[in-house]
Design an enzyme around this catalytic site. Structure first.
Site, PDB file in Angstrom:
ATOM      1  CD  GLU A  30      -2.184  -3.078   5.950  1.00 47.96           C
ATOM      2  OE1 GLU A  30      -1.679  -2.261   6.745  1.00 47.96           O
ATOM      3  OE2 GLU A  30      -3.353  -2.994   5.567  1.00 47.96           O
ATOM      4  N   GLY A  40      -8.667   3.948  -2.608  1.00 49.31           N
ATOM      5  CA  GLY A  40      -8.457   2.586  -3.097  1.00 49.31           C
ATOM      6  C   GLY A  40      -7.364   2.471  -4.154  1.00 49.31           C
ATOM      7  NE  ARG A  53     -20.944   6.339   0.724  1.00 46.36           N
ATOM      8  CZ  ARG A  53     -19.660   6.655   0.793  1.00 46.36           C
ATOM      9  NH1 ARG A  53     -19.019   7.029  -0.307  1.00 46.36           N
ATOM     10  NH2 ARG A  53     -19.020   6.585   1.930  1.00 46.36           N
ATOM     11  CD  GLU A 110      -7.752   5.338   4.974  1.00 51.34           C
ATOM     12  OE1 GLU A 110      -6.869   6.137   4.636  1.00 51.34           O
ATOM     13  OE2 GLU A 110      -8.739   5.082   4.265  1.00 51.34           O
ATOM     14  CB  VAL A 118     -19.787  10.013   2.514  1.00 48.08           C
ATOM     15  CG1 VAL A 118     -21.150   9.833   1.853  1.00 48.08           C
ATOM     16  CG2 VAL A 118     -18.791  10.643   1.550  1.00 48.08           C
ATOM     17  CG  LEU A 120      -7.334  -9.471   7.187  1.00 44.91           C
ATOM     18  CD1 LEU A 120      -8.330  -8.745   8.083  1.00 44.91           C
ATOM     19  CD2 LEU A 120      -6.818 -10.721   7.887  1.00 44.91           C
ATOM     20  CE  LYS A 148      -3.801  -0.491   2.686  1.00 44.44           C
ATOM     21  NZ  LYS A 148      -4.572  -0.902   3.897  1.00 44.44           N
ATOM     22  CD  GLU A 189     -11.866   4.119   6.508  1.00 44.16           C
ATOM     23  OE1 GLU A 189     -12.872   4.630   6.027  1.00 44.16           O
ATOM     24  OE2 GLU A 189     -10.945   3.658   5.805  1.00 44.16           O
ATOM     25  NE  ARG A 243     -12.078  12.238   4.073  1.00 39.73           N
ATOM     26  CZ  ARG A 243     -12.889  11.203   3.986  1.00 39.73           C
ATOM     27  NH1 ARG A 243     -14.116  11.286   4.462  1.00 39.73           N
ATOM     28  NH2 ARG A 243     -12.509  10.063   3.443  1.00 39.73           N
TER      29      ARG A 243
HETATM   30  P1  ADP Z   1      -7.851   3.851   0.830  1.00 39.16           P
HETATM   31  O1  ADP Z   1      -7.271   4.909   1.694  1.00 39.16           O
HETATM   32  O2  ADP Z   1      -7.280   3.876  -0.545  1.00 39.16           O
HETATM   33  O3  ADP Z   1      -9.350   3.821   0.864  1.00 39.16           O
HETATM   34  P2  ADP Z   1      -7.699   1.666   2.784  1.00 39.16           P
HETATM   35  O4  ADP Z   1      -6.451   1.345   3.499  1.00 39.16           O
HETATM   36  O5  ADP Z   1      -8.757   2.383   3.540  1.00 39.16           O
HETATM   37  O6  ADP Z   1      -7.331   2.465   1.441  1.00 39.16           O
HETATM   38  O7  ADP Z   1      -8.311   0.344   2.180  1.00 39.16           O
HETATM   39  C1  ADP Z   1      -9.424   0.377   1.299  1.00 39.16           C
HETATM   40  C2  ADP Z   1     -10.012  -1.024   1.145  1.00 39.16           C
HETATM   41  O8  ADP Z   1      -9.020  -1.942   0.633  1.00 39.16           O
HETATM   42  C3  ADP Z   1     -10.502  -1.670   2.439  1.00 39.16           C
HETATM   43  O9  ADP Z   1     -11.804  -1.260   2.805  1.00 39.16           O
HETATM   44  C4  ADP Z   1     -10.422  -3.141   2.068  1.00 39.16           C
HETATM   45  O10 ADP Z   1     -11.530  -3.492   1.252  1.00 39.16           O
HETATM   46  C5  ADP Z   1      -9.170  -3.230   1.201  1.00 39.16           C
HETATM   47  N1  ADP Z   1      -7.974  -3.528   2.039  1.00 39.16           N
HETATM   48  C6  ADP Z   1      -7.056  -2.648   2.489  1.00 39.16           C
HETATM   49  N2  ADP Z   1      -6.119  -3.274   3.250  1.00 39.16           N
HETATM   50  C7  ADP Z   1      -6.452  -4.574   3.298  1.00 39.16           C
HETATM   51  C8  ADP Z   1      -5.882  -5.745   3.935  1.00 39.16           C
HETATM   52  N3  ADP Z   1      -4.775  -5.690   4.685  1.00 39.16           N
HETATM   53  N4  ADP Z   1      -6.514  -6.928   3.756  1.00 39.16           N
HETATM   54  C9  ADP Z   1      -7.632  -7.007   2.998  1.00 39.16           C
HETATM   55  N5  ADP Z   1      -8.203  -5.965   2.365  1.00 39.16           N
HETATM   56  C10 ADP Z   1      -7.634  -4.751   2.514  1.00 39.16           C
END
Ligand code: ADP
Length: 447
Positions: A200, A165, A338, A288, A295, A203, A158, A275, A292
């Site tokens: 990381e 996403g 939404r 994360e 929605v 899952l 990431k 989150e 802010r």
């Molecule tokens: P962004 O900031 O781009 O939205 P996030 O870290 O919030 O990224 O992750 C967005 C989505 O990606 C999560 O809701 C989940 O669906 C998937 N995701 C992120 N990290 C993981 C993980 N370690 N294992 C499984 N799915 C993940």
């Protein structure tokens, strides 16, 4: 208290902020782009000012133009809404330099929690459960290989500065990890101007649970319980609800408290969301922090009775949070759909254009947060969300029935919307028993 606030956003969230300001007796100045000259929300603002072309970089993302408008209209504060400049620490800093209050955290707290790598460190210090993975950013292949072997495949790569996403890669083995690392770093560099990435544990099956938190400038911090946002497509939330179905109340309590601790230790003032993903053994792992308003904030408003936007404004003006943790409790169940101007039958292709016929749902326990009406033309330039249908009822089952009836009342024609898909979800057996995970909707759409 502020006497005039500038709203640096558009659509339903601009309207949401106008409504809160009206009730607080605060004047509003709405900036808008040429594409939004007919925006119905502008009629409810006290003053409006066109700041540029449709392109967001010429208007809603243009810091000099927004600041000029703030100076010309002599505002006390700026509400950034969500999206656009809401998580831009540089913008928050410019506001501070210009002596305009940014309605959100300080640039320092935003930078610390907004970057995923530094946030993970802060979370570790505050004993918030995090994913097994790299401690910080990874800058070489051997380290990545060693860490992945330790935590076990699959892993996810990431971007530290990621969002929406983007910049994520899943690797099921070492070869995929090596090639994914380079691609993810390049993608992160071009999308966010910061090529740092981390890894990381990935899952395979999980639920998305997030905690609404609030801090103030007096060192107080508390949580307003959780929302389940597992019903997603391409990492975009489609339905959110609270409380989360089938959640162990003790684990919920522990994680909610840890989320409040995190923002307290970061000296964070304002609304934030922490989150998490929840695995099938009910273990939480932080994803994360969104620094802010979200929605989906109305879900929390409906179950707690707290006006989150008013609270943001009070806290930005220097007042302490006007309630205590022990005053808060959850009443009933709330759900938000939404409503997007897109066509679920055509792979969710955007469906902007003129709304000729429109009628909103109503009745007991129904809330419609939207700027649209008959005669409004949905511009093609921005996010496709045209409104949020929120319902509240005594329990989850009643809430689903109410949402089903409210969705069926909605008329938005002739543009296509997500309503038929959401109606289908209300009738889906897995959804009805609260069995959704983050891949549930995509599995459903494949059949
Ligand atoms: P962004 O900031 O781009 O939205 P996030 O870290 O919030 O990224 O992750 C967005 C989505 O990606 C999560 O809701 C989940 O669906 C998937 N995701 C992120 N990290 C993981 C993980 N370690 N294992 C499984 N799915 C993940």
């Amino acid at each position: 208290m502020f006497s005039r606030i500038l709203i640096a956003n558009r659509g339903e969230i601009a309207l949401r902020v106008i409504r809160a300001c009206r009730e607080l007796g605060i004047e509003t100045v709405c900036v808008y782009s040429k594409a939004d000259a007919d925006g119905p929300w502008l009629r409810l603002a006290d003053k409006t000012v066109c700041i540029g072309e449709a392109k967001a970089s010429d208007s809603y993302l243009n810091i000099p133009r927004i600041i000029s408008a703030a100076e010309v209209y002599n505002v006390d504060a700026i509400h950034p809404g969500y999206g656009f400049l809401s998580e831009n620490a540089h913008f928050a800093e410019v506001c501070r330099d210009c002596k305009v209050e940014f309605i959100g955290p300080s640039p320092e707290a935003m930078a610390r929690l907004g970057n995923k790598v530094s946030c993970k460190q802060a979370a570790k210090d505050a004993k918030v459960p995090i994913f097994p993975g790299s401690e910080g950013a990874i800058d070489n292949e051997p380290d990545a290989v060693r860490i992945a072997a330790k935590i076990g495949y699959p892993v996810i790569i990431k971007a530290a500065a990621g969002g929406g996403g983007r910049g994520m890669r899943i690797a099921h083995n070492e070869a995929a990890l090596k090639s994914g690392l380079k691609q993810a770093a390049q993608e992160a560099q071009s999308a966010f101007g910061d090529g740092s990435v981390y890894i990381e544990k990935f899952l395979e099956s999980a639920r998305h649970i997030e905690i609404q938190v609030f801090g103030d400038k007096h060192g107080n911090a508390l949580h307003l319980f959780e929302r389940d946002c597992s019903t997603q497509r391409r990492h975009q939330k489609i339905i959110e609800e609270g409380p989360a179905p089938h959640l162990d109340p003790r684990k919920r309590d522990d994680v909610a408290k840890s989320a409040a601790r995190l923002i307290k230790e970061a000296g964070y003032a304002g609304a934030a969301t922490v989150e998490f993903l929840l695995d099938d053994k009910q273990n939480f792992y932080m994803l994360e922090v969104n620094t802010r308003l979200q929605v989906e904030h109305p879900v929390t408003e409906m179950i707690t009775g707290v006006d989150l936007v008013k609270t943001q404004i009070l806290v930005a003006a220097g007042e302490p949070i006007p309630f205590r943790q022990r005053d808060l409790k959850v009443t009933g169940h709330a759900m938000e759909c939404r409503i997007n101007a897109e066509d679920p039958a055509k792979n969710f292709a955007p469906s902007p254009g003129l709304i000729e016929r429109f009628s909103a749902a109503g009745g007991l326990g129904v809330r419609w947060d939207s700027h649209v009406r008959a005669g409004y033309r949905v511009p093609p330039n921005y996010d496709s969300m045209i409104g949020k249908l929120i319902v509240h009822a005594e329990d989850r089952e009643a809430c689903i029935r109410r949402m089903e009836r409210a969705l069926a009342e909605m008329v938005v024609e002739p543009i296509k919307t997500s309503i038929p898909l959401q109606l289908q979800l209300m009738r889906n057996a897995t959804f009805r028993r609260g069995g959704q995970d983050i891949h549930f909707l995509e599995r459903l759409l494949k059949h």
